[in-house]
Scaffold this motif. Structure first.
Motif, PDB file in Angstrom:
ATOM      1  N   ALA A  42       4.698 -28.154 -47.477  1.00 24.61           N
ATOM      2  CA  ALA A  42       5.904 -28.980 -47.543  1.00 24.61           C
ATOM      3  C   ALA A  42       6.414 -29.093 -48.974  1.00 24.61           C
ATOM      4  O   ALA A  42       7.623 -28.998 -49.227  1.00 24.61           O
ATOM      5  CB  ALA A  42       5.630 -30.363 -46.964  1.00 24.61           C
ATOM      6  N   ILE A  43       5.505 -29.281 -49.939  1.00 22.41           N
ATOM      7  CA  ILE A  43       5.917 -29.382 -51.341  1.00 22.41           C
ATOM      8  C   ILE A  43       6.647 -28.125 -51.784  1.00 22.41           C
ATOM      9  O   ILE A  43       7.630 -28.181 -52.541  1.00 22.41           O
ATOM     10  CB  ILE A  43       4.691 -29.650 -52.246  1.00 22.41           C
ATOM     11  N   ALA A  44       6.199 -26.965 -51.288  1.00 21.15           N
ATOM     12  CA  ALA A  44       6.825 -25.695 -51.666  1.00 21.15           C
ATOM     13  C   ALA A  44       8.280 -25.605 -51.211  1.00 21.15           C
ATOM     14  O   ALA A  44       9.062 -24.818 -51.762  1.00 21.15           O
ATOM     15  CB  ALA A  44       6.023 -24.538 -51.079  1.00 21.15           C
ATOM     16  N   MET A  45       8.665 -26.412 -50.254  1.00 24.25           N
ATOM     17  CA  MET A  45      10.048 -26.409 -49.749  1.00 24.25           C
ATOM     18  C   MET A  45      10.985 -27.245 -50.596  1.00 24.25           C
ATOM     19  O   MET A  45      12.215 -27.100 -50.493  1.00 24.25           O
ATOM     20  CB  MET A  45      10.090 -26.968 -48.326  1.00 24.25           C
ATOM     21  N   VAL A  46      10.450 -28.160 -51.403  1.00 20.88           N
ATOM     22  CA  VAL A  46      11.281 -29.174 -52.048  1.00 20.88           C
ATOM     23  C   VAL A  46      12.262 -28.555 -53.036  1.00 20.88           C
ATOM     24  O   VAL A  46      11.874 -27.886 -53.993  1.00 20.88           O
ATOM     25  CB  VAL A  46      10.407 -30.223 -52.770  1.00 20.88           C
ATOM     26  N   LYS A  47      13.540 -28.785 -52.792  1.00 17.38           N
ATOM     27  CA  LYS A  47      14.612 -28.385 -53.702  1.00 17.38           C
ATOM     28  C   LYS A  47      15.904 -29.021 -53.200  1.00 17.38           C
ATOM     29  O   LYS A  47      15.983 -29.440 -52.032  1.00 17.38           O
ATOM     30  CB  LYS A  47      14.754 -26.871 -53.770  1.00 17.38           C
ATOM     31  N   PRO A  48      16.922 -29.124 -54.035  1.00 20.29           N
ATOM     32  CA  PRO A  48      18.190 -29.697 -53.576  1.00 20.29           C
ATOM     33  C   PRO A  48      18.737 -28.938 -52.371  1.00 20.29           C
ATOM     34  O   PRO A  48      18.689 -27.704 -52.316  1.00 20.29           O
ATOM     35  CB  PRO A  48      19.101 -29.539 -54.800  1.00 20.29           C
ATOM     36  N   GLY A  49      19.224 -29.692 -51.400  1.00 20.13           N
ATOM     37  CA  GLY A  49      19.825 -29.098 -50.213  1.00 20.13           C
ATOM     38  C   GLY A  49      18.931 -29.073 -48.996  1.00 20.13           C
ATOM     39  O   GLY A  49      19.406 -28.862 -47.874  1.00 20.13           O
ATOM     40  N   ILE A  50      17.616 -29.303 -49.184  1.00 20.86           N
ATOM     41  CA  ILE A  50      16.697 -29.322 -48.049  1.00 20.86           C
ATOM     42  C   ILE A  50      16.836 -30.645 -47.294  1.00 20.86           C
ATOM     43  O   ILE A  50      16.915 -31.708 -47.903  1.00 20.86           O
ATOM     44  CB  ILE A  50      15.238 -29.129 -48.518  1.00 20.86           C
ATOM     45  N   LEU A  51      16.884 -30.573 -45.959  1.00 19.29           N
ATOM     46  CA  LEU A  51      16.957 -31.780 -45.142  1.00 19.29           C
ATOM     47  C   LEU A  51      15.589 -32.451 -45.086  1.00 19.29           C
ATOM     48  O   LEU A  51      14.564 -31.781 -44.920  1.00 19.29           O
ATOM     49  CB  LEU A  51      17.404 -31.438 -43.722  1.00 19.29           C
ATOM     50  N   TYR A  52      15.577 -33.765 -45.204  1.00 21.81           N
ATOM     51  CA  TYR A  52      14.307 -34.477 -45.152  1.00 21.81           C
ATOM     52  C   TYR A  52      13.604 -34.294 -43.804  1.00 21.81           C
ATOM     53  O   TYR A  52      12.373 -34.320 -43.733  1.00 21.81           O
ATOM     54  CB  TYR A  52      14.510 -35.964 -45.456  1.00 21.81           C
ATOM     55  N   ARG A  53      14.347 -34.085 -42.756  1.00 18.86           N
ATOM     56  CA  ARG A  53      13.713 -33.907 -41.447  1.00 18.86           C
ATOM     57  C   ARG A  53      13.011 -32.560 -41.292  1.00 18.86           C
ATOM     58  O   ARG A  53      12.187 -32.375 -40.387  1.00 18.86           O
ATOM     59  CB  ARG A  53      14.756 -34.072 -40.336  1.00 18.86           C
ATOM     60  N   ASP A  54      13.300 -31.612 -42.210  1.00 18.82           N
ATOM     61  CA  ASP A  54      12.733 -30.264 -42.070  1.00 18.82           C
ATOM     62  C   ASP A  54      11.288 -30.154 -42.573  1.00 18.82           C
ATOM     63  O   ASP A  54      10.585 -29.193 -42.231  1.00 18.82           O
ATOM     64  CB  ASP A  54      13.607 -29.242 -42.807  1.00 18.82           C
ATOM     65  N   PHE A  55      10.834 -31.098 -43.383  1.00 15.64           N
ATOM     66  CA  PHE A  55       9.451 -31.029 -43.868  1.00 15.64           C
ATOM     67  C   PHE A  55       8.451 -31.115 -42.711  1.00 15.64           C
ATOM     68  O   PHE A  55       7.394 -30.476 -42.734  1.00 15.64           O
ATOM     69  CB  PHE A  55       9.163 -32.149 -44.867  1.00 15.64           C
ATOM     70  N   GLY A  56       8.792 -31.913 -41.702  1.00 13.93           N
ATOM     71  CA  GLY A  56       7.873 -32.126 -40.592  1.00 13.93           C
ATOM     72  C   GLY A  56       7.516 -30.861 -39.841  1.00 13.93           C
ATOM     73  O   GLY A  56       6.368 -30.691 -39.401  1.00 13.93           O
ATOM     74  N   ALA A  57       8.471 -29.962 -39.693  1.00 19.82           N
ATOM     75  CA  ALA A  57       8.222 -28.737 -38.919  1.00 19.82           C
ATOM     76  C   ALA A  57       7.161 -27.860 -39.578  1.00 19.82           C
ATOM     77  O   ALA A  57       6.262 -27.342 -38.907  1.00 19.82           O
ATOM     78  CB  ALA A  57       9.528 -27.962 -38.740  1.00 19.82           C
ATOM     79  N   VAL A  58       7.245 -27.693 -40.901  1.00 21.30           N
ATOM     80  CA  VAL A  58       6.262 -26.843 -41.580  1.00 21.30           C
ATOM     81  C   VAL A  58       4.892 -27.514 -41.631  1.00 21.30           C
ATOM     82  O   VAL A  58       3.846 -26.848 -41.517  1.00 21.30           O
ATOM     83  CB  VAL A  58       6.754 -26.447 -42.993  1.00 21.30           C
ATOM     84  N   ILE A  59       4.873 -28.833 -41.771  1.00 16.30           N
ATOM     85  CA  ILE A  59       3.594 -29.562 -41.755  1.00 16.30           C
ATOM     86  C   ILE A  59       2.921 -29.403 -40.398  1.00 16.30           C
ATOM     87  O   ILE A  59       1.717 -29.085 -40.308  1.00 16.30           O
ATOM     88  CB  ILE A  59       3.823 -31.052 -42.091  1.00 16.30           C
ATOM     89  N   GLU A  60       3.680 -29.613 -39.331  1.00 15.63           N
ATOM     90  CA  GLU A  60       3.089 -29.509 -37.990  1.00 15.63           C
ATOM     91  C   GLU A  60       2.658 -28.080 -37.676  1.00 15.63           C
ATOM     92  O   GLU A  60       1.632 -27.861 -37.009  1.00 15.63           O
ATOM     93  CB  GLU A  60       4.069 -30.010 -36.929  1.00 15.63           C
TER      94      GLU A  60
END
Length: 320
Positions: free
Chosen positions: A241-259
């Motif tokens: 999830a940390i690897a995804m963090v950058k401007p423009g990423i939706l906060y709801r999208d972190f959950g999919a990669v974690i799961e």
């Protein structure tokens, strides 16, 4: 009401703050002045011991019919620890309720911090990391989580920082220690750590007008392969999830990669608790759920500060 100090009959309106917190009623808690209170303190503080014991017994009785899911049981708590008056405190330190957070919940607006605020956050986070490392070095078989809480509290004070959990909505300790089946927000107590335990230590502190919040999971002694796999799975999902963090990423999208990472290891993701915004407020927008298909609101922008803290289980994701 008369002053509780021996040989003083002056009218009293001031109350001992410890008595108020412990629910001690009656004339023994009233004083006419700070001078009388200080002079009589050595005698007066004996009244707190009995009140502490009574409150602790009442707390333990509240768990008599709790449906435990494992072998862990609630232990005994020591008294909340003292913070020197010169250390800056968050708004809830006395009342237990953060009025600023209550007000912020009326809006889903995510605060964007400026350069000075980001610098303050970086400093607070560095200090919190130092405290977590000190706590981690104390982890071993036989140490109680209350011992760890004392170490954490003293390390925060040494860094001119207020331990954020202390009295936050009446939380009684200076850090969270969650053992085995406790998902999060475990209260440090007198239970010694045992060989094979999995322990999460969650450190938060308030310094320079902002909060920092981080945690790490530790293996106590000889942890079985299943426990090691669970900890690694949570670690890998966090970093995905940390690897995804950058401007423009939706906060709801972190959950999919974690799961995705969790399920690839036959683990489930707890849904009750989530990551959160953090700045001058301990908890604020955005919410950062850790599971797929969540409805979190918001897009990552420069100046946002938030936590990602996935909690994984070997069994069901539901908590009790």
């Amino acid at each position: 009401m008369k002053c509780a100090t021996t040989d003083c009959d002056a009218a009293a309106t001031l109350r001992c703050p410890t008595c108020v917190k412990l629910g001690v009623d009656g004339a023994a808690s009233y004083f006419c002045s700070q001078e009388c209170f200080k002079a009589f303190w050595k005698m007066h503080k004996g009244a707190h011991a009995g009140a502490n014991a009574e409150a602790e017994l009442k707390r333990l009785r509240g768990f008599e019919h709790f449906e435990y899911t494992g072998s862990l049981r609630a232990g005994r708590l020591s008294a909340p620890r003292h913070v020197p008056s010169h250390i800056a405190r968050p708004d809830y330190w006395k009342s237990g309720v953060s009025k600023s957070e209550e007000q912020s919940r009326r809006s889903a607006r995510i605060t964007q911090l400026g350069a000075d605020e980001i610098a303050a956050m970086r400093k607070a986070c560095r200090l919190a990391r130092e405290v977590l490392d000190i706590a981690g070095r104390a982890v071993c078989v036989g140490v109680t989580t209350d011992d760890i809480d004392r170490i954490v509290h003293e390390a925060c004070i040494a860094r001119e920082s207020y331990p954020s959990p202390l009295n936050y909505y009446q939380f009684p300790k200076s850090c969270c220690t969650s053992v085995n089946e406790i998902i999060c927000h475990g209260i440090p107590d007198d239970r010694p750590l045992q060989d094979g335990d999995v322990l999460n230590i969650d450190i938060s502190l308030y310094h320079g007008g902002v909060h920092a919040d981080l945690n790490e999971t530790y293996l106590v002694g000889n942890v079985d392969d299943a426990g090691k796999a669970l900890v690694k799975s949570a670690y890998d999902s966090l970093h995905a999830a940390i690897a995804m963090v950058k401007p423009g990423i939706l906060y709801r999208d972190f959950g999919a990669v974690i799961e995705k990472v969790a399920r690839s290891n036959n683990h489930n993701v707890v849904r009750t608790y989530c990551g959160h915004g953090i700045n001058s407020l301990f908890h604020c927008a955005p919410n950062v759920p850790h599971y797929k298909g969540n409805k979190a609101v918001g897009i990552c922008k420069p100046g946002h500060t938030f936590t990602i803290e996935p909690m994984l289980t070997e069994g069901t994701w539901r908590d009790v």
